[in-house]
Design an enzyme around this catalytic site. Structure first.
Site, PDB file in Angstrom:
ATOM      1  N   THR A 178       9.107 136.392 101.836  1.00  0.00           N
ATOM      2  CA  THR A 178      10.544 137.097 102.653  1.00  0.00           C
ATOM      3  C   THR A 178      10.242 138.730 102.095  1.00  0.00           C
ATOM      4  O   THR A 178      10.253 138.947 101.164  1.00  0.00           O
ATOM      5  CB  THR A 178      11.667 136.482 101.528  1.00  0.00           C
ATOM      6  OG1 THR A 178      11.779 135.076 101.885  1.00  0.00           O
ATOM      7  CG2 THR A 178      13.039 137.337 102.150  1.00  0.00           C
ATOM      8  N   GLY A 180      18.263 134.414 108.640  1.00  0.00           N
ATOM      9  CA  GLY A 180      17.112 135.071 108.300  1.00  0.00           C
ATOM     10  C   GLY A 180      16.918 134.526 107.021  1.00  0.00           C
ATOM     11  O   GLY A 180      16.705 133.373 106.667  1.00  0.00           O
ATOM     12  N   GLU A 181      15.907 135.565 106.204  1.00  0.00           N
ATOM     13  CA  GLU A 181      15.455 135.241 104.965  1.00  0.00           C
ATOM     14  C   GLU A 181      14.140 134.417 105.022  1.00  0.00           C
ATOM     15  O   GLU A 181      13.394 134.306 103.952  1.00  0.00           O
ATOM     16  CB  GLU A 181      16.497 134.374 103.858  1.00  0.00           C
ATOM     17  CG  GLU A 181      17.771 135.393 103.637  1.00  0.00           C
ATOM     18  CD  GLU A 181      18.696 134.443 102.755  1.00  0.00           C
ATOM     19  OE1 GLU A 181      18.391 133.479 102.402  1.00  0.00           O
ATOM     20  OE2 GLU A 181      19.779 135.029 102.446  1.00  0.00           O
ATOM     21  N   GLY A 182      14.134 133.535 106.239  1.00  0.00           N
ATOM     22  CA  GLY A 182      13.067 132.605 106.463  1.00  0.00           C
ATOM     23  C   GLY A 182      13.671 131.305 106.449  1.00  0.00           C
ATOM     24  O   GLY A 182      13.000 130.232 106.584  1.00  0.00           O
TER      25      GLY A 182
END
Lengths: 353, 353
Positions: A64, A317-319
């Site tokens: 991240t 997001g963030e992964g």
């Protein structure tokens, strides 16, 4: 760990071997099920094995990448800028969405400080590679220098090298950076040829008036900086972000080192698009995790040529989407390893076999 | 275990409590992320918790219902009929696709013999509830008697009761039966109002000529038996299958006992549609696992009113799509349990919070 420069990484990228892809498919076709019936799971297994030579994942890791954005002074986000470092601390404490979802699939999470406007003390899971304390406001000039763009790409390449050294067989991209749907939409418009309005959306949740302003800010930035879509490093420097550069470098480095890489959502795909435009075979190593709610996502995925694995209306997001997709890739590999052949199972093949 | 009759099960179905759904969403909205950003994961968590009162899955189990079909004598499948018992043995030995994918997500697999044309000895994981040795050929008369249709539904209800007694918080449907896309397409046409050609496809992999024949066979069976779409038990009896009845009963029983149920692909959805038409609130308990390649699947899902979780070009059955979807539901619950609130994480809420 050895530092690999951008050009060396680009020069070492090879297409995925089509003979290896065919050999995996032949193995799948011997298994006791109608041919092709596991659909895209077969594609996941085929590509993973052809890329890595393995049919099992030793370790999975999500990177991240975090960075701040000068363009937040234009009022493009629903969240204040201090949330970027706050969320980094949340990641390090294991309390964010990416931590929960990565734990679910057994993936590690590394946070890479690419350019957060905060000085972090060393901490477990945190990789300090700050290129700057946030980009400059691209509505008033270039987001960063060309040298810093290359530097951010090379940090990502270094993370791919880390995967190679540590036996990480599946990497995932992730992002944290308040305001970063703005540079991502700018990259989408610049590199796909769509208008800004066609690829710009609400990010973390801005209202209609803020969306109109966001579009105007991006149009201003594109007109002012005139990034050259044929020069991906120029695009990254003029309208990008440090974390987007890190993502692009990770994707590029994974292609260079033969590591399949799961690309998360909108911001990650902006990074992956930059990587794909630096070398056409990068796309063969990409697993597009999911279709984001952000309206510009599809155009970038189309240009990369990868179809998203999941479509769950996510926009975090963030992964997070990448972590979920990792679980499906791992399931595909388990089916490859564990489903018996027609012969071994004593099952009569069908007329189409 | 107590036997529950069909009418008792139907009478005990209640809507999912909307106040409970709202309470879960409120909990989700306190977590440190943009509101709604986990998309459908939030829906999965909301529904699971509102239905069960739990935020963690104690045990998951896939029930793969198996049966043979008299209509195979019309040449509707690419595989010979003896593959049904062969695959049952493969399931029991753990060598099939459903075993591999269920292991991946930590789900148990039970095989329920509803009507395979083979006498099985008792075996671990096998539940013997044979209603008959295959249905009759519905192109020449009803597939089964109304009494046998009710019996097959009650076996499924019994499996739901088993889940309740054994702490299984998430059930999954699966099927095995050579020829069973034919009755499923017949059910789809009868209950959705689409033409047979609009809902009939290649099953395990028949060619164009066989597809034309399959459509004709289904049209013949529908004209001959005239199943009443307003009477789901009549539909099951006239043109259904024993395993489809088991699936319908499991789905109905899960709704009756407050157990979320993951419905696999085309055949499972035919069963779920019968259950949904028996009581309108059944659909609130259904998680539609995936979009099958079978062209009639979408019409049935639309009538049930559930959107598929995955779309991976799968067309295998057995419960394989359901197993994958279970992993995503479990991920959603982990996010619910483990993601910190804005307060606990020390993160500033955005202007839209």
């Amino acid at each position: 760990m050895s530092r690999i420069d951008l050009q060396t990484a680009i020069d070492s990228i090879r297409p995925v071997d089509s003979a290896k892809l065919a050999a995996v498919q032949q193995r799948i076709d011997s298994q006791a099920k109608p041919q092709g019936a596991l659909g895209r799971l077969e594609e996941f297994a085929r590509r993973f094995v052809a890329i890595t030579g393995r049919d099992e994942i030793r370790a999975k890791r999500v990177f991240t990448f975090a960075g701040d954005h000068g363009v937040t002074e234009e009022g493009v986000s629903a969240f204040p800028r201090e949330v970027t470092p706050q969320m980094v601390f949340n990641f390090l404490e294991g309390g964010a969405s990416i931590n929960a979802l990565a734990r679910q699939v057994g993936a590690a999470v590394n946070v890479v400080d690419m350019g957060v406007d905060h000085e972090f003390a060393p901490a477990e899971g945190l990789i300090l590679r700050k290129v700057g304390r946030g980009t400059a406001n691209f509505a008033k000039g270039p987001a960063m220098s060309r040298a810093d763009a290359v530097r951010s790409l090379e940090v990502g390449i270094e993370m791919a090298a880390l995967c190679r050294e540590q036996g990480v067989d599946l990497a995932g991209t992730g992002d944290m950076g308040i305001g970063n749907t703005t540079p991502s939409a700018a990259i989408a418009a610049c590199m796909t040829g769509h208008t800004v309005a066609e690829v710009t959306f609400r990010g973390t949740g801005i209202d209609d008036a803020a969306l109109v302003n966001k579009i105007r800010v991006i149009e201003t930035g594109l007109a002012l900086n005139a990034p050259d879509p044929k020069d991906p490093v120029d695009v990254l420097a003029k309208i990008g972000g440090f974390e987007i550069g890190g993502i692009a470098g990770l994707v590029l480095g994974c292609a260079a080192f033969g590591i399949p890489v799961v690309v998360d959502g909108f911001i990650s795909t902006a990074g992956a698009l930059i990587a794909s435009e630096l070398h056409p075979n990068v796309r063969d190593y990409i697993f597009a995790a999911h279709q984001s709610v952000e309206i510009g996502h599809g155009a970038m995925l189309a240009k990369i040529g990868q179809r998203p694995i999941l479509d769950l209306d996510m926009r975090l997001g963030e992964g997070t989407g990448g972590a979920l997709a990792m679980g499906l890739i791992e399931a595909a590999l388990r089916a490859l390893r564990e489903v018996k052949t027609f012969d071994d199972a004593g099952v009569t093949p069908g007329s189409e076999q």
